[in-house]
Design a protein around this motif. Structure first.
Motif, PDB file in Angstrom:
ATOM      1  N   ALA A  92      18.658 -33.905  16.328  1.00 31.83           N
ATOM      2  CA  ALA A  92      19.118 -34.990  16.987  1.00 31.83           C
ATOM      3  C   ALA A  92      18.458 -34.944  18.452  1.00 31.83           C
ATOM      4  N   TRP A  93      17.680 -33.833  18.917  1.00 35.35           N
ATOM      5  CA  TRP A  93      17.149 -33.994  20.187  1.00 35.35           C
ATOM      6  C   TRP A  93      15.675 -34.468  19.950  1.00 35.35           C
ATOM      7  N   ARG A  94      15.223 -33.847  18.756  1.00 39.19           N
ATOM      8  CA  ARG A  94      13.892 -34.873  18.746  1.00 39.19           C
ATOM      9  C   ARG A  94      13.783 -36.215  18.275  1.00 39.19           C
ATOM     10  N   GLU A  95      14.837 -36.861  17.803  1.00 42.47           N
ATOM     11  CA  GLU A  95      14.973 -37.995  17.554  1.00 42.47           C
ATOM     12  C   GLU A  95      15.351 -38.778  18.827  1.00 42.47           C
ATOM     13  N   LEU A  96      16.325 -38.200  19.817  1.00 46.49           N
ATOM     14  CA  LEU A  96      16.505 -38.740  21.058  1.00 46.49           C
ATOM     15  C   LEU A  96      15.098 -38.733  21.846  1.00 46.49           C
ATOM     16  N   LEU A  97      14.318 -37.733  21.958  1.00 42.02           N
ATOM     17  CA  LEU A  97      12.976 -37.902  22.313  1.00 42.02           C
ATOM     18  C   LEU A  97      12.131 -38.976  22.109  1.00 42.02           C
ATOM     19  N   TYR A  98      12.179 -38.994  20.499  1.00 41.60           N
ATOM     20  CA  TYR A  98      11.434 -40.212  19.896  1.00 41.60           C
ATOM     21  C   TYR A  98      11.885 -41.528  20.640  1.00 41.60           C
ATOM     22  N   VAL A  99      12.950 -41.687  20.654  1.00 42.58           N
ATOM     23  CA  VAL A  99      13.530 -43.046  21.127  1.00 42.58           C
ATOM     24  C   VAL A  99      13.090 -43.279  22.456  1.00 42.58           C
ATOM     25  N   LEU A 100      13.292 -42.337  23.216  1.00 43.10           N
ATOM     26  CA  LEU A 100      12.971 -42.318  25.109  1.00 43.10           C
ATOM     27  C   LEU A 100      11.644 -42.561  25.064  1.00 43.10           C
ATOM     28  N   LEU A 101      10.734 -42.036  24.354  1.00 39.78           N
ATOM     29  CA  LEU A 101       9.223 -42.093  24.567  1.00 39.78           C
ATOM     30  C   LEU A 101       8.746 -43.440  24.002  1.00 39.78           C
ATOM     31  N   SER A 102       9.633 -43.976  22.975  1.00 45.58           N
ATOM     32  CA  SER A 102       9.024 -45.245  22.169  1.00 45.58           C
ATOM     33  C   SER A 102       9.194 -46.431  23.372  1.00 45.58           C
ATOM     34  N   PHE A 103      10.082 -46.510  24.205  1.00 41.29           N
ATOM     35  CA  PHE A 103      10.161 -47.434  25.103  1.00 41.29           C
ATOM     36  C   PHE A 103       8.899 -47.760  26.298  1.00 41.29           C
ATOM     37  N   PRO A 104       8.540 -46.605  26.882  1.00 40.34           N
ATOM     38  CA  PRO A 104       7.249 -46.869  27.558  1.00 40.34           C
ATOM     39  C   PRO A 104       6.102 -47.080  26.841  1.00 40.34           C
ATOM     40  N   LEU A 159       8.351 -35.751  15.390  1.00 40.51           N
ATOM     41  CA  LEU A 159       9.550 -35.822  16.109  1.00 40.51           C
ATOM     42  C   LEU A 159      10.571 -36.576  14.788  1.00 40.51           C
ATOM     43  N   LEU A 160      10.146 -37.313  13.773  1.00 42.19           N
ATOM     44  CA  LEU A 160      10.800 -37.758  12.901  1.00 42.19           C
ATOM     45  C   LEU A 160      10.668 -37.260  11.395  1.00 42.19           C
ATOM     46  N   GLY A 161       9.749 -36.435  11.406  1.00 40.42           N
ATOM     47  CA  GLY A 161       9.551 -35.660   9.829  1.00 40.42           C
ATOM     48  C   GLY A 161       9.214 -36.733   8.898  1.00 40.42           C
ATOM     49  N   VAL A 162       8.359 -37.938   9.309  1.00 34.39           N
ATOM     50  CA  VAL A 162       7.795 -38.909   8.461  1.00 34.39           C
ATOM     51  C   VAL A 162       6.579 -38.649   7.842  1.00 34.39           C
ATOM     52  N   ASP A 163       6.724 -38.298   6.523  1.00 38.58           N
ATOM     53  CA  ASP A 163       5.483 -37.981   5.628  1.00 38.58           C
ATOM     54  C   ASP A 163       4.760 -39.266   5.525  1.00 38.58           C
ATOM     55  N   VAL A 164       4.007 -39.689   6.613  1.00 34.99           N
ATOM     56  CA  VAL A 164       3.276 -40.937   6.319  1.00 34.99           C
ATOM     57  C   VAL A 164       1.821 -40.455   6.258  1.00 34.99           C
ATOM     58  N   LYS A 165       0.826 -40.832   5.409  1.00 32.25           N
ATOM     59  CA  LYS A 165      -0.440 -40.709   5.189  1.00 32.25           C
ATOM     60  C   LYS A 165      -1.424 -41.707   5.991  1.00 32.25           C
ATOM     61  N   ASP A 166      -2.457 -41.208   6.447  1.00 34.31           N
ATOM     62  CA  ASP A 166      -3.228 -42.025   7.267  1.00 34.31           C
ATOM     63  C   ASP A 166      -3.981 -43.146   6.432  1.00 34.31           C
ATOM     64  N   PRO A 167      -3.993 -44.359   6.909  1.00 32.80           N
ATOM     65  CA  PRO A 167      -4.750 -45.286   6.143  1.00 32.80           C
ATOM     66  C   PRO A 167      -6.078 -44.941   5.832  1.00 32.80           C
ATOM     67  N   HIS A 168      -6.732 -45.704   4.871  1.00 39.16           N
ATOM     68  CA  HIS A 168      -8.150 -45.424   4.352  1.00 39.16           C
ATOM     69  C   HIS A 168      -8.922 -45.926   5.350  1.00 39.16           C
ATOM     70  N   PRO A 169     -10.155 -45.097   5.820  1.00 40.62           N
ATOM     71  CA  PRO A 169     -11.027 -45.618   6.924  1.00 40.62           C
ATOM     72  C   PRO A 169     -12.034 -46.797   6.357  1.00 40.62           C
ATOM     73  N   LEU A 170     -12.328 -47.127   7.527  1.00 44.70           N
ATOM     74  CA  LEU A 170     -13.275 -48.412   7.324  1.00 44.70           C
ATOM     75  C   LEU A 170     -14.403 -48.062   6.625  1.00 44.70           C
ATOM     76  N   LYS A 171     -14.913 -49.025   5.553  1.00 40.73           N
ATOM     77  CA  LYS A 171     -16.161 -48.892   4.919  1.00 40.73           C
ATOM     78  C   LYS A 171     -17.058 -50.167   4.826  1.00 40.73           C
ATOM     79  N   PRO A 172     -17.703 -50.259   6.153  1.00 45.86           N
ATOM     80  CA  PRO A 172     -18.621 -51.334   5.718  1.00 45.86           C
ATOM     81  C   PRO A 172     -19.581 -51.304   4.856  1.00 45.86           C
TER      82      PRO A 172
END
Length: 461
Positions: A51-63, A113-126
């Motif tokens: 709960a406190w991590r989610e609160l910190l996430y919301v507070l930081l999201s604003f700025p 803060l949210l525990g979201v398992d999101v992978k990084d997108p694939h890098p650019l390949k010029p």
């Protein structure tokens, strides 16, 4: 309730258990989490780390969202306005790369803060080297533009989440702790308590014990509800991060298919090596020995007919053994009974060779594609071999049926159990082979048994 007539008053899935494990070993956190775990979920939610991590996430999201929004709008407007000049397009490309960097920060924040398992997108390949090729790759990349969209739409949502969260947290704790600080009003504010109602000639304050207790009770309800409200708000943030800042579904599917193709190629190569080894060590070696024995028998035919006859008789036996080995090898590649009569007969033949009595039930109105049929056959074959070798079971069962567009296989036994896909056994390889064709393997095998293994394959007619 006091009245005053004389004064003027102008918030997938891939969770709490994870939070407990992740922080249980830090400075006695395990003991604290264990104590909290004895409380009902509704009561312990405001005290949990999540709960406190989610609160910190919301507070930081604003700025952070304001900075990202202002930068994205400035970058887009400036880049588009200067597109007719030499510096507009490079400026736009640099702005897009900066938005990708902003997205990397958001992914880190969401993971932490949210525990979201999101992978990084694939890098650019010029395709080529040089600034122009890099700039073209940035401008053509859908990932870059999705990061810009995130920066634009996240700011209004972050503002809404911030306001809702701040109001509920502030008012909830203020009312909950009202019995501790209501004395400040008469001492320093010149009034009896919180003003509930007021006009030019009439004011109502919360000042007697009943009203103070009722205010604290209301504050308790609001405080208990706030973590769930914040969790609902951050669920939208999770969806935004996963949908806009992670790899696209198409790219993820391509990577998954490439991995599955590698598994299929490796499995096919391993099968070819097994067939070659079985031929070399089995039937081929036996046929070579048979040829030598027949050559010796031919030499002895004139001088010792009886010895030659014995050698021919032994060679006849070796031929039978070699034929049986070749049949077994052919059955391991693709059994003829499966091609001719389908899964029901083929699995019944498998069950007959198992060391444990097996009950087979196949409920299929039609036959699946040959490839799916073969995978189903060899899946059951390997599972029955495991039962024969490791289970210590007294009986087993095989059920096959179709559900919508999926072929279901279920193999069970009453053995000792303890089968585990993650232990690196043959089940792990079987799960990989099923995954290569969009199949699933589910193992339920508690220690002591029984074991129930379910395989799911796509139905292709």
């Amino acid at each position: 309730m006091a009245t005053d007539y004389g004064q003027g008053y102008g918030h997938v899935m891939e969770a709490d258990a994870k939070d407990h494990r992740g922080h249980g070993g830090q400075r006695g956190g395990g003991r604290d989490e264990g104590r909290l775990g004895r409380l009902p979920v509704a009561l312990r939610a405001p005290l949990e780390g999540r709960a406190w991590r989610e609160l910190l996430y919301v507070l930081l999201s604003f700025p952070i969202s304001i900075i990202g929004f202002v930068f994205a709008v400035t970058m887009l407007s400036t880049g588009v306005a200067l597109a007719v000049t030499f510096i507009g397009i490079p400026l736009l490309a640099l702005g897009l790369m900066a938005c990708r960097g902003f997205g990397a920060l958001e992914r880190i924040r969401a993971r932490t803060l949210l525990g979201v398992d999101v992978k990084d997108p694939h890098p650019l390949k010029p395709r080529d080297k040089g600034f122009m090729a890099w700039m073209g790759a940035v401008l053509k990349s859908g990932v870059s533009w999705r990061h810009v969209v995130y920066a634009l739409i996240h700011m209004p949502w972050a503002l809404f989440s911030f306001v809702v969260t701040a109001v509920f947290w502030t008012y909830g704790w203020a009312m909950l702790t009202y019995p501790l600080w209501f004395w400040l009003f008469p001492l320093y504010g010149g009034q009896d308590g919180i003003q509930l109602y007021g006009d030019d000639g009439h004011r109502i304050y919360l000042d007697n014990p009943f009203e103070i207790g009722l205010t604290a009770g209301t504050g308790l309800l609001v405080t208990l509800a706030t973590p769930w409200i914040v969790r609902a708000l951050t669920t939208v943030d999770r969806l935004l991060v996963l949908g806009l800042l992670g790899p696209s579904r198409l790219v993820s599917r391509v990577v998954e298919l490439e991995s599955d193709r590698g598994v299929v190629v490796d499995t096919a190569a391993a099968d070819l090596r097994r067939i070659e080894r079985d031929l070399h060590d089995g039937a081929q070696a036996r046929l070579v020995a048979l040829a030598m024995d027949l050559g010796l028998a031919k030499e002895k035919l004139a001088e010792d007919p009886e010895a030659a006859a014995r050698m021919v008789d032994e060679a006849h036996g070796e031929v039978k053994v070699a034929l049986q080995e070749l049949r077994d090898l052919a059955r391991g590649i693709h059994p003829a009974v499966l091609t001719d009569r389908g899964l029901d007969a083929a699995l019944s033949a498998l069950a007959a060779r198992c060391t444990v009595p097996v009950e087979v039930e196949v409920d299929l109105a039609a036959r699946p594609a040959a490839a799916i049929e073969g995978i189903a056959y060899f899946t059951v074959s390997e599972l029955l071999q495991n039962i024969s070798k490791h289970s210590g079971a007294g009986r087993a069962s095989v059920d096959v049926w179709k559900v919508e567009d999926r072929l279901m296989l279920q193999v069970g036994d009453d053995g000792r159990g303890g089968a585990d896909v993650s232990a690196g056994s043959g089940l792990a390889g079987l799960a990989e082979r099923l995954d290569a064709v969009d199949g699933i393997l589910v193992v339920e095998s508690p220690v002591g048994g029984p074991t129930l293994i379910t395989a799911e394959l796509p139905w292709r007619g």
